[in-house]
Design an enzyme around this catalytic site. Structure first.
Site, short mmCIF file in Angstrom:
data_model
loop_
_atom_site.label_atom_id
_atom_site.label_comp_id
_atom_site.label_asym_id
_atom_site.label_seq_id
_atom_site.Cartn_x
_atom_site.Cartn_y
_atom_site.Cartn_z
N GLU A 1 1.60 -24.92 -17.88
CA GLU A 1 2.22 -25.84 -16.93
C GLU A 1 1.76 -27.28 -17.19
O GLU A 1 0.67 -27.53 -17.70
CB GLU A 1 1.87 -25.41 -15.51
CG GLU A 1 2.43 -24.02 -15.22
CD GLU A 1 2.16 -23.53 -13.81
OE1 GLU A 1 1.35 -24.15 -13.08
OE2 GLU A 1 2.79 -22.52 -13.43
N ASN B 1 2.02 -18.69 -19.71
CA ASN B 1 2.70 -19.87 -19.20
C ASN B 1 1.76 -21.07 -19.26
O ASN B 1 0.56 -20.95 -18.99
CB ASN B 1 3.26 -19.65 -17.79
CG ASN B 1 2.29 -19.09 -16.78
OD1 ASN B 1 1.39 -18.34 -17.12
ND2 ASN B 1 2.46 -19.46 -15.53
N GLU C 1 6.89 -15.91 -21.85
CA GLU C 1 7.80 -15.21 -22.76
C GLU C 1 8.24 -16.14 -23.90
O GLU C 1 8.32 -15.73 -25.06
CB GLU C 1 9.06 -14.74 -22.00
CG GLU C 1 8.79 -13.70 -20.94
CD GLU C 1 8.54 -14.30 -19.56
OE1 GLU C 1 7.89 -15.35 -19.46
OE2 GLU C 1 9.00 -13.69 -18.58
N1 THU Z 1 6.79 -17.86 -15.35
C1 THU Z 1 6.61 -17.22 -16.55
O1 THU Z 1 5.80 -17.62 -17.38
N2 THU Z 1 7.38 -16.13 -16.79
C2 THU Z 1 8.24 -15.56 -15.90
O2 THU Z 1 8.84 -14.54 -16.20
C3 THU Z 1 8.44 -16.17 -14.59
C4 THU Z 1 7.76 -17.47 -14.37
C5 THU Z 1 5.92 -18.99 -15.06
C6 THU Z 1 6.55 -20.34 -15.07
C7 THU Z 1 5.61 -21.10 -14.16
O3 THU Z 1 4.50 -21.54 -14.93
C8 THU Z 1 5.12 -20.07 -13.17
O4 THU Z 1 5.36 -18.82 -13.78
C9 THU Z 1 5.80 -20.12 -11.82
O5 THU Z 1 7.17 -20.16 -11.94
#
Ligand code: THU
Length: 128
Positions: free
Chosen positions: A42, A40, A53
């Site tokens: 941000e 992820n 994903e």
């Molecule tokens: N997040 C993911 O990368 N995958 C998931 O399956 C759930 C949430 C990330 C998005 C964000 O950066 C952080 O987790 C909190 O929501």
């Protein structure tokens, strides 16, 4: 599957999760055995953030891959967290039939499918 889990865990440490502090690693396996990882990422403008994903999926798609068999999602949550709605839609669009393995902090993996996670989906067939 062991290698896929290892790759997802290895990727997880690269997550750019400075706002949520929720680090996610993903590893997507193609039909010919290649692995694409994602984390992820941000943004200071929170809504621009993207999940692990989708990063893994977009990396693979942009390299011309289009047949996928398995996705591992690694987090520190307990129980393991499933993909968000946006990721489910993209996985439905591009990776139907895949097995999804959710790994949490401790305990057993949770094994599911995109079909189970995303019933009654909207898809390309609805546009015709
Ligand atoms: N997040 C993911 O990368 N995958 C998931 O399956 C759930 C949430 C990330 C998005 C964000 O950066 C952080 O987790 C909190 O929501």
């Amino acid at each position: 599957m062991t290698q896929l889990v290892e790759q997802a865990r290895k990727a997880q440490v690269n997550a750019r999760a400075q706002y949520s502090h929720f680090q996610v690693g993903a590893a997507l396996e193609t039909a010919d055995g290649c692995i694409f990882t994602g984390v992820n990422v941000e943004s200071s403008s929170y809504g621009l953030s993207i999940c692990a994903e989708r990063v893994a999926l977009f990396k693979a798609l942009s390299e011309g891959e289009n047949r996928f068999v398995r996705l591992v999602v690694a987090t520190e949550s307990d129980p393991p967290c499933p993909p968000c709605g946006a990721c489910r839609q993209l996985l439905w669009d591009y990776a139907r039939g895949i097995e999804i393995i959710l790994m949490g902090k401790t305990g057993e993996p949770v094994v599911t499918t995109i079909e189970e996670l995303f019933p009654k989906a909207f898809g390309s067939e609805d546009l015709h």
